[in-house]
Design a protein around this motif. Structure first.
Motif, short mmCIF file in Angstrom:
data_model
loop_
_atom_site.label_atom_id
_atom_site.label_comp_id
_atom_site.label_asym_id
_atom_site.label_seq_id
_atom_site.Cartn_x
_atom_site.Cartn_y
_atom_site.Cartn_z
N ILE A 45 0.94 -0.86 -0.10
CA ILE A 45 -0.15 -0.52 0.18
C ILE A 45 0.66 1.31 -0.27
N PHE A 50 -0.96 7.57 -0.14
CA PHE A 50 -2.36 8.04 -0.10
C PHE A 50 -3.52 8.78 -0.17
N TRP A 55 -9.12 5.77 -4.35
CA TRP A 55 -9.10 3.75 -3.56
C TRP A 55 -10.53 2.93 -4.52
N HIS A 59 -8.79 -2.30 -6.36
CA HIS A 59 -7.73 -2.21 -5.01
C HIS A 59 -7.99 -2.74 -4.08
N ASP A 84 4.99 2.41 3.18
CA ASP A 84 4.52 1.44 3.71
C ASP A 84 5.14 2.12 5.39
#
Length: 284
Positions: A45, A50, A55, A59, A84
């Motif tokens: 991720i 992000f 999203w 996904h 991440d």
């Protein structure tokens, strides 16, 4: 369709949450295999980039499929990467067969495999993280432009092209960086007495034996590549390592029926609220 049995599957650099990710292709691959062990070797991720506004359901389907392996009793190791890295403070969190770690040593038929993402070798990551993050945004933009270009090329009946691979091929420094990365990993693995050293991070799938700089031994270096460009994974089966390369013709393009049942199965087998509570407890 019968699933293909594999002893160990290692994937890295999926970058869920970015436009460059290929969730549909990865989902088809994950549905086609029956692994005994699944290792997610960092940057699964992309927390750096992000955004709540991006999203897609595709996904989320990848996440559900990975969690389904957990509910089926498959050991799933999530190793943290640089994109991440915020998960590193939760290292050693586990729930059933799921474990969150920074690195992993696996016994593979009597041989020791040292597995970690590899960003520790990246000088840019260590000294200029802001520059690395800026580069990540530029890379994602390049991939997005590349995808539009390839769409037009396909419509014109011309072969696809990879902008980033062409850029890497033009610059000797990129090739030099990859070689140094691999040699550094190999030197450390030899010194520690490991038989395999397995990384991700550089988006370059590879399996090759590397002699240590001091000629004190050699190690089999492996890299799982990525699911942004090369769409590759590492597989270990029948005492042999192989690089899996995704090819569309090898997969049925129609949606599988189990897409509709994955969410229901997970709701029945894995209480998400319990998972979140456990995660909060581990973080304190």
């Amino acid at each position: 369709m019968a699933k293909r049995e594999v002893d160990i599957v290692i994937i890295s650099d999926v970058h869920l949450g970015t436009y460059g990710c290929h969730p549909k292709e990865l989902l088809k691959y994950l549905k086609s295999i029956k692994p005994k062990i699944l290792v997610l070797n960092g940057d699964i991720i992309d927390i750096w980039q992000f955004s709540k506004s991006y999203w897609p359901e595709t996904h989320m389907k990848v996440v559900r499929r990975i969690l389904k392996f957990v509910t089926e009793g498959v050991p799933v190791y999530y190793l943290t990467g640089n994109h991440d890295e915020m998960l590193r403070k939760f290292a050693d969190f586990n729930l059933g067969t799921f474990q969150l770690l920074n690195k992993l040593v696996l016994n593979v038929d009597g041989k020791k495999a040292w597995i970690f993402h590899g960003d520790v070798f990246d000088v840019t990551m260590q000294h200029s993280k802001w520059l690395a993050k800026l580069g990540a945004i530029g890379y994602d933009t390049l991939i997005l432009i590349n995808s539009f270009t390839n769409w037009f090329l396909t419509k014109m009946g011309r072969p696809k092209m990879s902008f980033s691979q062409k850029v890497k091929a033009r610059f000797k420094d990129a090739v030099k960086f990859i070689n140094q990365f691999e040699q550094t990993a190999a030197d450390l693995a030899v010194n520690k007495g490991y038989d395999y050293v397995i990384c991700g991070h550089i988006h370059h799938a590879e399996i090759r034996t590397i002699q240590s700089t001091e000629n004190t031994g050699s190690v089999l270096y492996l890299n799982s590549g990525d699911w942004v460009e090369s769409l590759s994974a590492l597989e270990y089966h029948n005492k042999e390592w192989k690089i899996f390369n995704y090819r569309p013709d090898d997969f049925n393009t129609e949606a599988d029926e189990d897409d509709k049942t994955d969410a229901e199965d997970l709701d029945a087998k894995l209480d998400v609220n319990i998972l979140l509570e456990r995660f909060k407890q581990e973080s304190h």
